[in-house]
Design an enzyme around this catalytic site. Sequence first.
Site, PDB file in Angstrom:
ATOM      1  N   THR A 188       0.872  -1.195   0.000  1.00  0.00           N
ATOM      2  CA  THR A 188       0.000   0.000   0.000  1.00  0.00           C
ATOM      3  C   THR A 188       0.903   1.237   0.000  1.00  0.00           C
ATOM      4  OG1 THR A 188      -0.229  -0.064   2.415  1.00  0.00           O
ATOM      5  CG2 THR A 188      -1.956  -1.143   1.124  1.00  0.00           C
ATOM      6  N   THR A 199       0.777  -6.702  13.252  1.00  0.00           N
ATOM      7  CA  THR A 199       0.678  -5.345  12.747  1.00  0.00           C
ATOM      8  C   THR A 199       1.009  -5.209  11.283  1.00  0.00           C
ATOM      9  OG1 THR A 199       2.941  -4.942  13.438  1.00  0.00           O
ATOM     10  CG2 THR A 199       1.210  -4.417  14.989  1.00  0.00           C
ATOM     11  N   ASN A 236      -0.282  10.691   5.620  1.00  0.00           N
ATOM     12  CA  ASN A 236      -1.451  10.377   6.432  1.00  0.00           C
ATOM     13  C   ASN A 236      -2.475  11.483   6.590  1.00  0.00           C
ATOM     14  OD1 ASN A 236      -1.127   7.587   7.237  1.00  0.00           O
ATOM     15  ND2 ASN A 236       0.808   8.337   8.061  1.00  0.00           N
ATOM     16  N   SER A 296      -7.442  10.157  -0.356  1.00  0.00           N
ATOM     17  CA  SER A 296      -7.727  10.787  -1.655  1.00  0.00           C
ATOM     18  C   SER A 296      -6.731  10.346  -2.710  1.00  0.00           C
ATOM     19  CB  SER A 296      -7.730  12.294  -1.508  1.00  0.00           C
ATOM     20  OG  SER A 296      -6.453  12.725  -1.114  1.00  0.00           O
ATOM     21  N   LYS A 305       3.869  -7.014   3.962  1.00  0.00           N
ATOM     22  CA  LYS A 305       3.684  -5.602   3.666  1.00  0.00           C
ATOM     23  C   LYS A 305       3.372  -4.913   4.989  1.00  0.00           C
ATOM     24  CE  LYS A 305       0.448  -3.409   3.320  1.00  0.00           C
ATOM     25  NZ  LYS A 305      -0.214  -2.468   4.316  1.00  0.00           N
TER      26      LYS A 305
END
Lengths: 407, 407
Positions: free
Chosen positions: B153, B190, B402, B407, B179
């Site tokens: 990501t 996590t 962050n 968006s 990842k």
Amino acid sequence: MKIIDGGVTAAKGFKAASTAAEIKYKGRTDMAMVFSEVPCVAAGTFTTNVVKAAPVRWDQDIVYNHPGARAVICNSGIANACTGEEGFGYCRETAKAASESLGIPEDSVLVASTGVIGMQLPIDRIANGVKAMAPKLEGSREAGLEAAKAIMTTDTEKKEAAVEIEIGGKTVTVGGMCKGSGMIHPNMCTMLGFITSDVDISKELLQEALSEDIKDTYNMVSVDGDTSTNDTVLLLANGQAGNPKITEKNTDYEEFKKALNYVNTTLAKKIAGDGEGATALFEVKVIGAATKAEAVTLSKSVVTSSLTKAAIYGHDANWGRILCALGYSGVQFDPEKVDLYFESKAGKIKIIENGVSTGYSEEEATKILSEEAVTAIADMKMGDASATAWGCDLTYDYIKINADYRS
Amino acid sequence: MKIIDGGVTAAKGFKAASTAAEIKYKGRTDMAMVFSEVPCVAAGTFTTNVVKAAPVRWDQDIVYNHPGARAVICNSGIANACTGEEGFGYCRETAKAASESLGIPEDSVLVASTGVIGMQLPIDRIANGVKAMAPKLEGSREAGLEAAKAIMTTDTEKKEAAVEIEIGGKTVTVGGMCKGSGMIHPNMCTMLGFITSDVDISKELLQEALSEDIKDTYNMVSVDGDTSTNDTVLLLANGQAGNPKITEKNTDYEEFKKALNYVNTTLAKKIAGDGEGATALFEVKVIGAATKAEAVTLSKSVVTSSLTKAAIYGHDANWGRILCALGYSGVQFDPEKVDLYFESKAGKIKIIENGVSTGYSEEEATKILSEEAVTAIADMKMGDASATAWGCDLTYDYIKINADYRS
């Protein structure tokens, strides 16, 4: 209860002074003195950090074991933390200088320091500062305001609050100042706060009122999750209001607690809103929790979430991060019951209902989140307990301030 | 133990594929499939967050209650968390699509998602992605590498590791990919991690090996203190190495654990070093602690301190913040006994001794802290226990990533 313009000199019989002692900063004041014309009962609450700065250890001894506090000497720039045995010696020498300049006992002098950890204090400059301030003591509004400025470090605004109440036909005033911007996290008061009052009250009840009240005020503030080594709130009461002395938990005590709560809440929110680099005060209300303790844990978990704080900076209604932060708080709940709202001066919007998105308008949510003070309200639907925590957004300037604070 | 270039396809009998399913990202791959030619024993560890994403609940059921895992289907872009009852339905439909395309039982399919919380999954695109990947499955190095890319990501680098060991004269391989960049905090893994091995081992020992090992690896990583809703590590073992089956804690088991630990440690450090916006891997070693649990608490407290992380970004030897973070960890110790060192490729320097500054050279400290991987070593002088935690610096780019991630 009447809110008034004032600070640490608002209550009868309190004076303040400040000076530029060049302890670390140049071209600004960096020492403040608060003085009571008569001996005070004193209450204090202190950092829970295992690493306690020398002034914290000094003040704990004075507050717990010595009656009749008269003065507080505070410096900014250097925290006198991690300074070994010398650190405690500085406190003694500061008290000695104040004792000589003010004609009061050494054990009536409280000290506080804030700034860089680990540097040794230039004690000669401190002693000179004390000497310079003593003749300048004044009970004026201006003197209190200047003291509030002198104790700032990375704070961008001075922080004061004051109120008047009536007890037994007498006007009682509670006023205070505090500082705090970075290294702010709820575990004890996480800042320096000095509250003065002319109320006549027993030492035991003064301490109890303070110890109770910080749980709902300073301890609900987090800027960055770092609990400082120097956190101290001192509350001095000199009895000059002439009210019937408060020696039991009667309505007078409750009235005083309300005034104290107003001053502490106001100062606590000022710390949160002035968090290092902050552009917004971020308030988190948890309602419908099973217990007060769980409401506190839940609200603190959200207000300390870096991801949530960054989203608030971006005016982004990223509610998933809030639900996530509730989820890792350690409190058990049913995620599929939770409702979440955002609220500010610009309005209120329901974002999730029973754990899933309401299909709210992102545009409207962004508008609400673009104000200087924004609130997230989480309804856990488990009971009647609630809690409110205060923090701020996480911004570029937080990094800027802290990547090279010492230089 | 031999470190090899490889990932999830390194072990015998494992294949992988990836595809661009346009789930949320455009112009890049966003789905990966890992497939074993024969049924595997599976072990898993999952997030401790109360808010568990649907795939976590699905995988818990499969790992704990169904034998013979064959495939893992993972998508990036949307986390399938906080998606209500629909969320679990997506998992079932994904497993159904995989079952049909691969000719395997539905309950042999594990699923994982990572990305934005709260958005619903476009299940048609997921199902189409599964269909597209099935015929492309390959055991090649390239196929594993592409799968590692597809699950990223905000990661800036793919994360893989693999080793070979000998057990009973047979070569056993352990390889994996993971990842993780944001919402990373030590409480379970996590992140998403997929480890494959051709070792022949009982399910109980496989789970025990994994459960033990994550405590020293993924659970010692923190990027931002936010424990995700989706954290999952899956470990599949298909027995194709032909080693004497490991059914007890003998030397073969220890050898396998060493290999697993290497793969997990390597992947964990890659997550820390690739923390959102990070410019440096920040390693915190606590030595001389009274107990292992205390060493863990102390090291995690430092590695999660925002103030310390910002100082590392500024290459600033602000040791006071480290001592402060040790102090608020909850562990009792004598601050006036602590020694602290900084270390990197550029050298090692003693910064504090017995709680106070050594008068070290700031210039030398800054040089040491300017490397891409820096270590702080705190000696508590209380006992023999130690722990190592991994994190990263806190930078402008963390905020940038962050403040408006969605968006």
